[in-house]
Design an enzyme around this catalytic site. Sequence first.
Site, PDB file in Angstrom:
ATOM      1  N   CYS A 219      13.625  10.401   6.277  1.00 13.99           N
ATOM      2  CA  CYS A 219      13.664   9.875   7.652  1.00 13.99           C
ATOM      3  C   CYS A 219      15.053  10.032   8.241  1.00 13.99           C
ATOM      4  O   CYS A 219      15.220  10.317   9.413  1.00 13.99           O
ATOM      5  CB  CYS A 219      13.244   8.417   7.665  1.00 13.99           C
ATOM      6  SG  CYS A 219      14.221   7.414   6.543  1.00 13.99           S
TER       7      CYS A 219
ATOM      8  N   GLU B   1      10.059   1.016  10.478  1.00 15.11           N
ATOM      9  CA  GLU B   1      11.023   2.037  10.036  1.00 15.11           C
ATOM     10  C   GLU B   1      10.370   3.385  10.279  1.00 15.11           C
ATOM     11  O   GLU B   1       9.489   3.793   9.516  1.00 15.11           O
ATOM     12  CB  GLU B   1      11.337   1.855   8.550  1.00 15.11           C
ATOM     13  CG  GLU B   1      12.120   0.601   8.230  1.00 15.11           C
ATOM     14  CD  GLU B   1      13.582   0.683   8.638  1.00 15.11           C
ATOM     15  OE1 GLU B   1      13.995   1.685   9.239  1.00 15.11           O
ATOM     16  OE2 GLU B   1      14.301  -0.291   8.359  1.00 15.11           O
TER      17      GLU B   1
ATOM     18  N   LYS C  45       0.851  -1.199   0.000  1.00 10.18           N
ATOM     19  CA  LYS C  45       0.000   0.000   0.000  1.00 10.18           C
ATOM     20  C   LYS C  45       0.882   1.244   0.000  1.00 10.18           C
ATOM     21  O   LYS C  45       1.501   1.589   1.008  1.00 10.18           O
ATOM     22  CB  LYS C  45      -0.913   0.050   1.229  1.00 10.18           C
ATOM     23  CG  LYS C  45      -1.987   1.128   1.047  1.00 10.18           C
ATOM     24  CD  LYS C  45      -2.584   1.648   2.330  1.00 10.18           C
ATOM     25  CE  LYS C  45      -1.808   2.760   2.965  1.00 10.18           C
ATOM     26  NZ  LYS C  45      -1.702   3.999   2.184  1.00 10.18           N
TER      27      LYS C  45
ATOM     28  N   GLY D 208       7.007   4.840   8.217  1.00 12.32           N
ATOM     29  CA  GLY D 208       6.208   6.051   8.385  1.00 12.32           C
ATOM     30  C   GLY D 208       6.467   6.688   9.733  1.00 12.32           C
ATOM     31  O   GLY D 208       7.548   6.521  10.319  1.00 12.32           O
ATOM     32  N   SER D 209       5.479   7.396  10.234  1.00 16.04           N
ATOM     33  CA  SER D 209       5.660   8.175  11.458  1.00 16.04           C
ATOM     34  C   SER D 209       5.482   7.303  12.703  1.00 16.04           C
ATOM     35  O   SER D 209       4.893   6.220  12.645  1.00 16.04           O
ATOM     36  CB  SER D 209       4.652   9.321  11.462  1.00 16.04           C
ATOM     37  OG  SER D 209       3.350   8.777  11.394  1.00 16.04           O
TER      38      SER D 209
ATOM     39  N   GLY E 172       2.956   4.220  13.329  1.00 20.26           N
ATOM     40  CA  GLY E 172       3.679   2.966  13.558  1.00 20.26           C
ATOM     41  C   GLY E 172       3.194   2.257  14.815  1.00 20.26           C
ATOM     42  O   GLY E 172       2.976   1.034  14.813  1.00 20.26           O
TER      43      GLY E 172
ATOM     44  N   GLU F  59      10.774  15.788  15.017  1.00 19.60           N
ATOM     45  CA  GLU F  59      11.047  15.650  13.590  1.00 19.60           C
ATOM     46  C   GLU F  59      10.195  16.678  12.836  1.00 19.60           C
ATOM     47  O   GLU F  59       8.967  16.616  12.868  1.00 19.60           O
ATOM     48  CB  GLU F  59      10.684  14.233  13.144  1.00 19.60           C
ATOM     49  CG  GLU F  59      11.071  13.940  11.719  1.00 19.60           C
ATOM     50  CD  GLU F  59      10.626  12.552  11.270  1.00 19.60           C
ATOM     51  OE1 GLU F  59       9.477  12.174  11.541  1.00 19.60           O
ATOM     52  OE2 GLU F  59      11.433  11.867  10.626  1.00 19.60           O
TER      53      GLU F  59
HETATM   54  P1  NAD Z   1       2.573   8.333   7.899  1.00 24.88           P
HETATM   55  O1  NAD Z   1       2.889   7.552   9.134  1.00 24.88           O
HETATM   56  O2  NAD Z   1       1.559   9.393   7.971  1.00 24.88           O
HETATM   57  O3  NAD Z   1       2.094   7.340   6.734  1.00 24.88           O
HETATM   58  C1  NAD Z   1       2.858   6.236   6.336  1.00 24.88           C
HETATM   59  C2  NAD Z   1       1.941   5.237   5.654  1.00 24.88           C
HETATM   60  O4  NAD Z   1       1.001   4.746   6.620  1.00 24.88           O
HETATM   61  C3  NAD Z   1       1.106   5.806   4.496  1.00 24.88           C
HETATM   62  O5  NAD Z   1       0.993   4.826   3.477  1.00 24.88           O
HETATM   63  C4  NAD Z   1      -0.248   6.038   5.153  1.00 24.88           C
HETATM   64  O6  NAD Z   1      -1.318   5.990   4.248  1.00 24.88           O
HETATM   65  C5  NAD Z   1      -0.317   4.878   6.129  1.00 24.88           C
HETATM   66  N1  NAD Z   1      -1.214   5.084   7.274  1.00 24.88           N
HETATM   67  C6  NAD Z   1      -1.607   6.269   7.818  1.00 24.88           C
HETATM   68  N2  NAD Z   1      -2.433   6.036   8.870  1.00 24.88           N
HETATM   69  C7  NAD Z   1      -2.553   4.689   8.971  1.00 24.88           C
HETATM   70  C8  NAD Z   1      -3.252   3.833   9.860  1.00 24.88           C
HETATM   71  N3  NAD Z   1      -3.995   4.314  10.859  1.00 24.88           N
HETATM   72  N4  NAD Z   1      -3.139   2.506   9.700  1.00 24.88           N
HETATM   73  C9  NAD Z   1      -2.364   1.987   8.717  1.00 24.88           C
HETATM   74  N5  NAD Z   1      -1.689   2.741   7.834  1.00 24.88           N
HETATM   75  C10 NAD Z   1      -1.775   4.084   7.966  1.00 24.88           C
HETATM   76  O7  NAD Z   1       3.975   8.862   7.376  1.00 24.88           O
HETATM   77  P2  NAD Z   1       4.256   9.825   6.123  1.00 24.88           P
HETATM   78  O8  NAD Z   1       3.787  11.186   6.489  1.00 24.88           O
HETATM   79  O9  NAD Z   1       3.755   9.182   4.883  1.00 24.88           O
HETATM   80  O10 NAD Z   1       5.853   9.774   6.067  1.00 24.88           O
HETATM   81  C11 NAD Z   1       6.649  10.536   6.895  1.00 24.88           C
HETATM   82  C12 NAD Z   1       7.152   9.752   8.076  1.00 24.88           C
HETATM   83  O11 NAD Z   1       7.749   8.542   7.633  1.00 24.88           O
HETATM   84  C13 NAD Z   1       8.236  10.482   8.828  1.00 24.88           C
HETATM   85  O12 NAD Z   1       8.045  10.332  10.212  1.00 24.88           O
HETATM   86  C14 NAD Z   1       9.508   9.766   8.392  1.00 24.88           C
HETATM   87  O13 NAD Z   1      10.586   9.868   9.285  1.00 24.88           O
HETATM   88  C15 NAD Z   1       9.031   8.383   8.236  1.00 24.88           C
HETATM   89  N6  NAD Z   1       9.911   7.630   7.342  1.00 24.88           N
HETATM   90  C16 NAD Z   1      10.742   6.676   7.860  1.00 24.88           C
HETATM   91  C17 NAD Z   1      11.634   5.988   7.030  1.00 24.88           C
HETATM   92  C18 NAD Z   1      12.566   4.934   7.553  1.00 24.88           C
HETATM   93  O14 NAD Z   1      13.071   4.145   6.762  1.00 24.88           O
HETATM   94  N7  NAD Z   1      12.856   4.874   8.846  1.00 24.88           N
HETATM   95  C19 NAD Z   1      11.657   6.286   5.671  1.00 24.88           C
HETATM   96  C20 NAD Z   1      10.813   7.272   5.185  1.00 24.88           C
HETATM   97  C21 NAD Z   1       9.937   7.937   6.027  1.00 24.88           C
END
Ligand code: NAD
Length: 479
Positions: free
Chosen positions: A282, A248, A173, A226-227, A231, A382
């Site tokens: 990230c 991650e 996804k 993601g965040s 997470g 962040e």
């Molecule tokens: P986000 O957590 O908002 O979203 C990440 C993914 O999760 C998206 O596909 C989103 O649609 C999905 N999502 C959102 N709510 C959800 C839920 N309740 N249940 C399941 N899935 C859900 O993050 P973002 O704004 O897309 O990305 C930015 C964040 O990602 C930053 O915190 C960044 O540090 C982190 N990030 C980490 C890495 C790593 O490898 N450590 C890499 C890139 C980004």
Amino acid sequence: MTELLIINGERVAASDGGTFDSINPSTGDVLATVAKATKADIDRAVDSAHAAFEGKAWGGMAPAERGRIMQRMSQALRDRVEELAELESRDNGKPLRQARTDVQVAARYFEFFAGIADKIMGNTIPLGPGYLDYTVREPIGVSAHIVPWNYPIQIGARGVAPALAAGCVVVLKPSSESPMTALRLGEIGLACGLPPGVLNIVPGTGSEAGVALASHPRINQLTFTGSVDVGVAVAKMAAENVVPVVMELGGKSPNIVFADADMDLAAQGVANAIFQNAGQTCSAGSRLLVERKAHGALVDRLAARANSMRVGPGVSDPDMGPIISKRQLETIERYVQVGTAEGAHIAAGGSRPTDASLGRGFYFRPTLLESVSPGMRVAQEEIFGPVLAILDFDDLDEAATIANRSEYGLVSGIWTRDINKAMALASRIKAGQVYINTYGAGGGVELPFGGYKKSGYGREKGLESLASYTQVKNVCIKY
Ligand code: NAD
């Protein structure tokens, strides 16, 4: 024309016909209308993945043949680098050359893991006369991938390639902010010989498709990028089904520069670590820890770089592109206000560009915040934008203390000509990766990557990542 989901090898509309618009952040225009996966679509995708796995269409294929298909995917990505880079640049806003690098790194993931598909081995364990004991590493099954918007094709490939190499099947996804290249990756997989159901691509919202996937009782493993907040929510959902998760998450990574460093090299590395992808990385080096006596020399260099960077639409290949969305742009602005209210001083940037031609996109200038102290919010949280928090230190002990005074621990950089100092500090840093006189390494496909503390757990990239996609079976024979 609507971009369709990829489920069981077919392009299909969402079960309820729903769609969403993917916006080009460089212009604010609609780039594409995309089918929005529902819970029913996630069920279909997981079912088709299961069928592919149980039918042995993939897991039962000779590992070398799996590797060959993945090699073809790698080559197809390389063959289409210009087209995919332009699409990524329009969908995400990143400068064209960074998008090109992302596609090349995605190709490299498939190449690296293609070569491993037939080298995933077990052990024999000596139990003494009369016994033969061995282990096999079996694919874990249906591997779910939830990907953020900042490096769509690169992060997609980073998880999908080792999963496929291990013999797993995947439901991916992408983020609803930048779903386009994941769909192209799914098409490439089919064209290169992936059997139906092995790689399903289901763009959709987090609240529906993401929740449905993370809480699905028939997934066997989840890789979430993601965040932290999302997470944690996702890990709880997976825990209900005893599904293991690779997490991650975010970072507030320090670049630590000593006065004896090559200042030109350090300035280049520090600037790139924060301004690449407009700071929406990230592993961005979003904190600069500089030895107090080198502060002026380094910050002058950084300010000169920041002020000379061209900010503009991704496809014009500027030094820095836009922020992903209006919402994220406003978050960054708020953080700069918070920082100055806390006592930080703006040494460069600090606002949107004034160029009227950029008015419809979501742009912010490369920004340096000086006089930041370790407890300030801009030193702890962040920001996910092109904003560097600059903190001073006087000796190695203080540098280590400030570097570790963070709830994150993803990456760190150390800049010095004194290898003893560098090694002493590297051993004290609590982070998953430490770079010395460099920051990042061409995508770092071969290097285990992941977090300490709230930056997550589990490792992606490199051979370490295979542990997440395999499970060990021990077979003991008495003869
Ligand atoms: P986000 O957590 O908002 O979203 C990440 C993914 O999760 C998206 O596909 C989103 O649609 C999905 N999502 C959102 N709510 C959800 C839920 N309740 N249940 C399941 N899935 C859900 O993050 P973002 O704004 O897309 O990305 C930015 C964040 O990602 C930053 O915190 C960044 O540090 C982190 N990030 C980490 C890495 C790593 O490898 N450590 C890499 C890139 C980004």
